[in-house]
Structures are given as C-alpha cells and as structure tokens.
Design an enzyme around this catalytic site. Structure first.
Site, PDB file in Angstrom:
ATOM      1  N   ARG A  56       4.046  -3.504  33.348  1.00 17.35           N
ATOM      2  CA  ARG A  56       2.910  -3.332  32.322  1.00 17.35           C
ATOM      3  C   ARG A  56       2.340  -4.318  31.877  1.00 17.35           C
ATOM      4  O   ARG A  56       2.088  -4.966  31.762  1.00 17.35           O
ATOM      5  CB  ARG A  56       3.991  -2.780  31.296  1.00 17.35           C
ATOM      6  CG  ARG A  56       4.470  -0.668  31.689  1.00 17.35           C
ATOM      7  CD  ARG A  56       5.330  -1.128  29.821  1.00 17.35           C
ATOM      8  NE  ARG A  56       6.923  -2.089  29.765  1.00 17.35           N
ATOM      9  CZ  ARG A  56       6.651  -2.994  29.357  1.00 17.35           C
ATOM     10  NH1 ARG A  56       5.554  -2.885  28.458  1.00 17.35           N
ATOM     11  NH2 ARG A  56       7.588  -3.762  29.212  1.00 17.35           N
ATOM     12  N   LYS A 198       5.159   5.071  29.386  1.00 18.28           N
ATOM     13  CA  LYS A 198       5.553   3.938  27.969  1.00 18.28           C
ATOM     14  C   LYS A 198       4.952   4.672  27.249  1.00 18.28           C
ATOM     15  O   LYS A 198       5.095   3.812  26.245  1.00 18.28           O
ATOM     16  CB  LYS A 198       5.608   3.486  28.612  1.00 18.28           C
ATOM     17  CG  LYS A 198       6.805   2.435  29.345  1.00 18.28           C
ATOM     18  CD  LYS A 198       8.743   3.296  29.372  1.00 18.28           C
ATOM     19  CE  LYS A 198       9.334   2.754  30.219  1.00 18.28           C
ATOM     20  NZ  LYS A 198      10.144   3.200  29.831  1.00 18.28           N
ATOM     21  N   HIS A 217      16.190   4.272  24.235  1.00 20.37           N
ATOM     22  CA  HIS A 217      15.635   4.125  26.073  1.00 20.37           C
ATOM     23  C   HIS A 217      17.233   3.813  26.189  1.00 20.37           C
ATOM     24  O   HIS A 217      17.885   3.217  26.836  1.00 20.37           O
ATOM     25  CB  HIS A 217      15.021   2.423  25.027  1.00 20.37           C
ATOM     26  CG  HIS A 217      14.732   2.490  26.839  1.00 20.37           C
ATOM     27  ND1 HIS A 217      14.293   1.009  27.113  1.00 20.37           N
ATOM     28  CD2 HIS A 217      14.104   2.956  28.182  1.00 20.37           C
ATOM     29  CE1 HIS A 217      14.130   1.146  28.083  1.00 20.37           C
ATOM     30  NE2 HIS A 217      13.746   1.933  28.484  1.00 20.37           N
ATOM     31  N   SER A 235      17.397  -4.216  32.101  1.00 17.11           N
ATOM     32  CA  SER A 235      17.028  -4.638  32.835  1.00 17.11           C
ATOM     33  C   SER A 235      18.317  -5.376  33.999  1.00 17.11           C
ATOM     34  O   SER A 235      18.464  -6.530  33.765  1.00 17.11           O
ATOM     35  CB  SER A 235      16.027  -4.822  34.054  1.00 17.11           C
ATOM     36  OG  SER A 235      15.873  -4.928  35.113  1.00 17.11           O
ATOM     37  N   LYS A 239      23.024   0.086  34.018  1.00 17.82           N
ATOM     38  CA  LYS A 239      22.537   1.467  33.203  1.00 17.82           C
ATOM     39  C   LYS A 239      22.483   2.792  34.691  1.00 17.82           C
ATOM     40  O   LYS A 239      23.634   3.618  34.462  1.00 17.82           O
ATOM     41  CB  LYS A 239      21.571   1.146  32.785  1.00 17.82           C
ATOM     42  CG  LYS A 239      21.062   2.196  31.681  1.00 17.82           C
ATOM     43  CD  LYS A 239      19.822   2.433  31.065  1.00 17.82           C
ATOM     44  CE  LYS A 239      18.725   2.403  31.785  1.00 17.82           C
ATOM     45  NZ  LYS A 239      17.756   2.352  31.392  1.00 17.82           N
ATOM     46  N   THR A 240      21.626   2.547  35.817  1.00 16.90           N
ATOM     47  CA  THR A 240      21.480   3.166  36.307  1.00 16.90           C
ATOM     48  C   THR A 240      23.103   3.534  36.858  1.00 16.90           C
ATOM     49  O   THR A 240      23.094   4.744  37.325  1.00 16.90           O
ATOM     50  CB  THR A 240      20.481   3.293  37.144  1.00 16.90           C
ATOM     51  OG1 THR A 240      19.625   2.527  36.435  1.00 16.90           O
ATOM     52  CG2 THR A 240      20.680   3.822  38.317  1.00 16.90           C
ATOM     53  N   ASP A 254      16.555   7.620  31.385  1.00 21.87           N
ATOM     54  CA  ASP A 254      15.792   6.442  30.996  1.00 21.87           C
ATOM     55  C   ASP A 254      15.268   6.374  29.089  1.00 21.87           C
ATOM     56  O   ASP A 254      15.172   5.704  28.504  1.00 21.87           O
ATOM     57  CB  ASP A 254      14.225   6.220  31.616  1.00 21.87           C
ATOM     58  CG  ASP A 254      13.740   4.569  31.279  1.00 21.87           C
ATOM     59  OD1 ASP A 254      14.692   3.915  31.193  1.00 21.87           O
ATOM     60  OD2 ASP A 254      12.597   4.839  31.559  1.00 21.87           O
ATOM     61  N   ARG A 319       7.902   0.722  42.643  1.00 21.86           N
ATOM     62  CA  ARG A 319       9.194   2.536  41.850  1.00 21.86           C
ATOM     63  C   ARG A 319       8.520   3.564  42.808  1.00 21.86           C
ATOM     64  O   ARG A 319       7.795   3.727  43.920  1.00 21.86           O
ATOM     65  CB  ARG A 319       7.944   2.304  40.622  1.00 21.86           C
ATOM     66  CG  ARG A 319       8.124   0.807  39.468  1.00 21.86           C
ATOM     67  CD  ARG A 319       9.342   1.376  38.691  1.00 21.86           C
ATOM     68  NE  ARG A 319       9.637   0.097  37.941  1.00 21.86           N
ATOM     69  CZ  ARG A 319      10.279   0.252  36.448  1.00 21.86           C
ATOM     70  NH1 ARG A 319      11.431   1.739  36.811  1.00 21.86           N
ATOM     71  NH2 ARG A 319      10.556  -0.668  36.216  1.00 21.86           N
TER      72      ARG A 319
END
Length: 528
Positions: A56, A198, A217, A235, A239-240, A254, A319
């Site tokens: 981004r 996003k 989020h 990050s 979390k994942t 997400d 990604r």
C-alpha cells in the site's frame, strides 16, 4: 448520491464496446494470460507482478474534503484532505484514460455478507488480473442479484495512469482518492491490488458506524455450539494461525462488521500473505491456492511454473487472493451470532506482558485503542532493539472516523452481549527478544482454546503489578511458571525496568486520545 455529471460520464464509459462486464473466472484467467498481464502457475493460479509498488501507498491516500462528510472525518496523517477541484480534474483524466483502452473489465458485487447492511459496489479495471482479484475478494452476486444490482460505490482502477504532482496536486504519480459524496474511488499509478480491497474497507469503516454497526479489522470463527470468537492482531501476532482451528468454522479472516444481528464478513475472499508458505505450516492457505486464485509478486520457476514461496526477492509482502469457499471449514454465508470471546493478540518483544490475561471493559477499550505489538530488531534497517508499535483499533490506516467512535461502540457491544475479552501475548517470555524465547505455540493454542471454551471466565487470577492485568493462576496443559511473566525472568529487577519502560510507552501513545474518558485511562491502562 452521485452527481448528474459523474453519473453520465460513468454511464458513457461503461456503455463502450471495449467493456467486459462480469466475466467468469476462466474468462478472466484467459484474458490475463493472453494479454501478458500474468502467468499461469503449476497449481492453476495466476501470478502477476505489481512493479515498484508491492504494498500500500499510505502517503498517497486522500479523502475529498466535502461539506457532507468533512465534519465526520478524523483529519490528519492517515486521512489527508484533498479538494473537490483536484478530485474532479483527476476524475475526468482517469475517465478519458480508461475510455481509450482496448478493453475494460467491470465487476459488480457487494461488501458485507449481511443483506441488511451490505454495500453494492462496482469496480472498473484496465487489467483483467485485477478484475479477477476483486471477483475473488468481494462478495459475488447471484444471477438475480446481478440483474437487480445498483452500485452505491464505484472504484476506477487505472494503474497505468500516472499523476503529475505539479499539475494534479498530488505528492507523487500515485493516488488513492475517496469521495464519500460522489461515491467514487480513484486509483492511479500503482498496480498493487490491495489498494482496492482496503479502499472499500475504509469506506465501510465510515458508513457502518453511521448505521450503528461496528466495523472491525479482525478474523472470526464459530464453534459447533454457535459460540463466536473474534481475533484482533497486527502482522506477525498469529491472527491467521490461531483463528484457523479445525474444530471451529471460519467466518472470515480479515474484515467484519458487528451489528444488532451479530457478526458478518465484509469480504467474500481471503488475501493471505504467502512468504514462506508451506502445506505443513498453513495447509488451509496452501490448499486454497488453485485455479482462479491470484498470486502477487510470487516468483515461479520459468519452466515448471512451480511457485517458490520462500523467495522474497521481489518483496516480503507476497500475497494470495482466493474466494473463501476455497477453504473447507467455513460458514457460508459468512454470518453468525454475537461474539462470546474476543482475543487481542500482541507479539511483545519486550517479554513483559502475560501470555494471557482477562480484560475488564475499560481495559478492553484501552488496549483496543492502543493496538500494541512490537517491531523486532533486524526486521527494518536501523532497528537495533525492539520497538513498540501502536496501530489504533488494530487498523489505524483504515479508520476515517475518530478512533474513540470505534472504541465506544466496542465497549457498548461488550456490555450488551457479555463478551469476555482476553489479551494474548504471542511474543517473548523470560527476557526481551534475543535473550528470552518465543512463546510456545502449543501453550498459546491451549490458552486460547481454554478461553474459547469459557474455562477462564471464573478462574482464579493474580494481578500484574505494572499493567493491572488479571493473569490466570493455572491453566491445564500450561506450566504455571509461564503464566506470570515476571516469574519467567531470572532477573526480576530487569523485568521491572523493562515492564515500566513499556508501560510508559503506552501512556505516551495514549496522550493522543485526549477526549477519552478518565475512567478508561484510570481503569484500563498501566497501574504503576
């Protein structure tokens, strides 16, 4: 409402003979490969390169300063204002640029799995692979929904159009501009597809609170008994990994909303990091990458076309985008009830936060606003020791409204539905990064599972003297010496010094929330 001029120019653009509307996955794969935009990989996915922009561009992101929305926006370094004159000029240039393309690709769909609060969107792309990306990431309409579809927001993605800062009023050739009033997103100068994802999330973060819905989020899953859990974390916090549980169904990975009806996924797909991806470490993501998936900046073998997920030569931010239906253990549609458990994940490289602690409502609001984790020594040039990182509400780059709006909504939801909130440290124990050790994942899984099963709601606790956090005295399957971080340090004085250092960083960061009630600061923050 979209202005008459905008509506007419969009209608003219989309009525051209060069426009492809709602192409199927095979058609988009074929277009992307035959046009030379992407390559087919051995597993059937396509991989595309995004050039010099592999992530981004937050410094090139703007919101148009408009009468209808300007008083709601939390203006600053994240939400940078741009005039309507600059927007209108760039809009006209982008329209003319797109109209000259041999082909355009249009996707029509939704953001928000709850029909009562979803946003109808359309995305106009000059690149077929980017249109495939949005097809997989957003919610795809049924034939009837497509026939009745009326877009409420439009993204115009023109990566080959580059702004001239001296003429166009931007800071660089790249721009991501949102007009809340005209319901348009302009994206130019960057091929990074995450800007589209996003941008819509940022728009939902503006629109949903106006309807009394909390945008979040976070990832979310649900157990066999309908018990919903939320996982917030930046990050590197796990979390994942922790939300992917074979015994629980994934709602989404997400972005979510929390309405009076419960939790719903904002997206229809997943956008997973895949650096160092393997079938052994993350079988769900690895198995989801198949025909129709989109890889960004993943290096492949020139002959076999096998992806090399360990190759970060183009970027560490490789990604994979795929529809959520590519994962077996999901809730479909992606809606569920109200959360019973909320997990805040932090990777504390200072090694001073408890591996798990119960939070009061005030502490939950405090840590939600703080959004703490650590950057590690060696991860960025110039970082020689752990650095505290604070990302408000675990998603500060995507919050158009003041952060306290979201925190107050969270506090109200906790009260209404009796959710228990836990702070889980997946970082270091027994010392700082480089001295201590990373928290054992099997212990973290055991603690999180105990929290999800309600076993920690009434358990006996100790209080951390510096942070005021309630730490369970015992959890089956976890060594007791792990549960109190001070006990894990051989040098107790060193622990106290480092803990006080982090506590002061929390206080300093929290000064920006001057309007937050004194009760949250006194009851939620460090006590020493």
């Amino acid at each position: 409402m979209i202005s008459t001029t905008i509506s007419e120019t969009l209608k003219d653009l989309l009525s051209g003979e060069n426009v492809n509307v709602q192409l199927s996955v095979p058609q988009l794969v074929e277009k992307a490969t035959t046009r030379g935009e992407a390559q087919l990989t051995a597993d059937g996915a396509i991989t595309a390169l995004t050039g010099k922009y592999t992530g981004r561009s937050p410094k090139d992101k703007y919101i148009v300063e408009e009468e209808s929305s300007k008083d709601n926006i939390d203006w600053g370094s994240v939400n940078r204002p741009v005039s309507t004159e600059i927007f209108d000029s760039l809009y006209n240039k982008v329209i003319k640029h797109l109209a000259k393309k041999d082909e355009l690709f249009v996707f029509k769909g939704f953001a928000g799995a709850d029909p009562e609060s979803r946003l109808s969107i359309q995305v106009v792309n000059e690149l077929a692979w980017q249109n495939l990306f949005v097809h997989q990431l957003f919610i795809r309409p049924s034939a009837q929904e497509l026939a009745e579809h009326q877009s409420q927001f439009t993204i115009l993605a023109a990566p080959s159009f580059k702004a001239d800062p001296a003429v166009d009023g931007t800071d660089s050739e790249t721009f991501i501009i949102v007009s809340m009033e005209k319901r348009i997103v302009l994206i130019g100068g960057t091929e990074y597809a995450g800007e589209m994802k996003k941008s819509i999330f940022s728009i939902m973060n503006y629109l949903l609170p106006l309807k009394g819905i909390l945008p979040m989020h976070c990832s979310a899953n649900v157990g066999d008994k309908g018990d919903v859990a939320l996982f917030f974390g930046l990050s590197g916090t796990g979390k994942t990994t922790l939300s992917a549980d074979a015994d629980r169904k994934l709602i989404g990975d997400d972005e979510h909303g929390w309405s009076d009806n419960g939790v719903f996924n904002i997206e229809g797909g997943c956008y997973a990091k895949c650096i160092n991806l393997s079938g052994e470490k993350e079988p769900e993501i690895f198995g989801a990458i198949r025909f129709g998936s989109v890889l960004e900046n993943v290096v492949i073998d020139s002959e076999t076309r096998i992806p090399d997920y360990d190759d970060g030569s183009l970027t560490e931010n490789t990604r994979a985008a795929y529809p959520i239906q590519s994962i077996d253990n999901i809730v479909d549609p992606s809606v569920a009830g109200h959360p019973k458990t909320i997990i805040f994940l932090t990777a504390d490289a200072f090694g001073v936060l408890p591996p798990i602690s119960k939070l009061t409502k005030e502490q939950a609001m405090y840590h939600f606003l703080s959004g703490f984790t650590s950057k590690l020594a060696g991860t960025e040039r110039g970082i020689t020791s752990p650095e505290a990182t604070f990302s408000t509400c675990f998603g500060s780059p995507f919050l158009p409204l003041h952060a306290t709006v979201y925190a107050e909504m969270l506090g109200k939801k906790i009260d209404e539905h009796g959710a228990q909130v836990f702070l889980v440290n997946t970082g270091w124990t027994g010392g700082v990064y480089g001295v201590g050790r990373r928290m054992d994942l099997k212990y973290t899984r055991t603690m999180v599972r105990a929290a999800l099963e309600g076993k920690l709601n009434t358990i006996e606790t100790d209080t951390n003297d510096i942070f005021g956090l309630e730490m369970p005295k015992a959890i089956e399957g976890v060594p007791t010496e792990v549960l109190n971080p001070r006990n894990a340090w051989s040098d107790k004085k060193a622990y106290d010094e480092k803990a006080n250092e982090l506590a002061e960083l929390f206080r300093e960061n929290f000064k920006k929330f001057g309007s937050v009630s004194e009760e949250i600061i006194l009851k939620g923050g460090p006590t020493a």
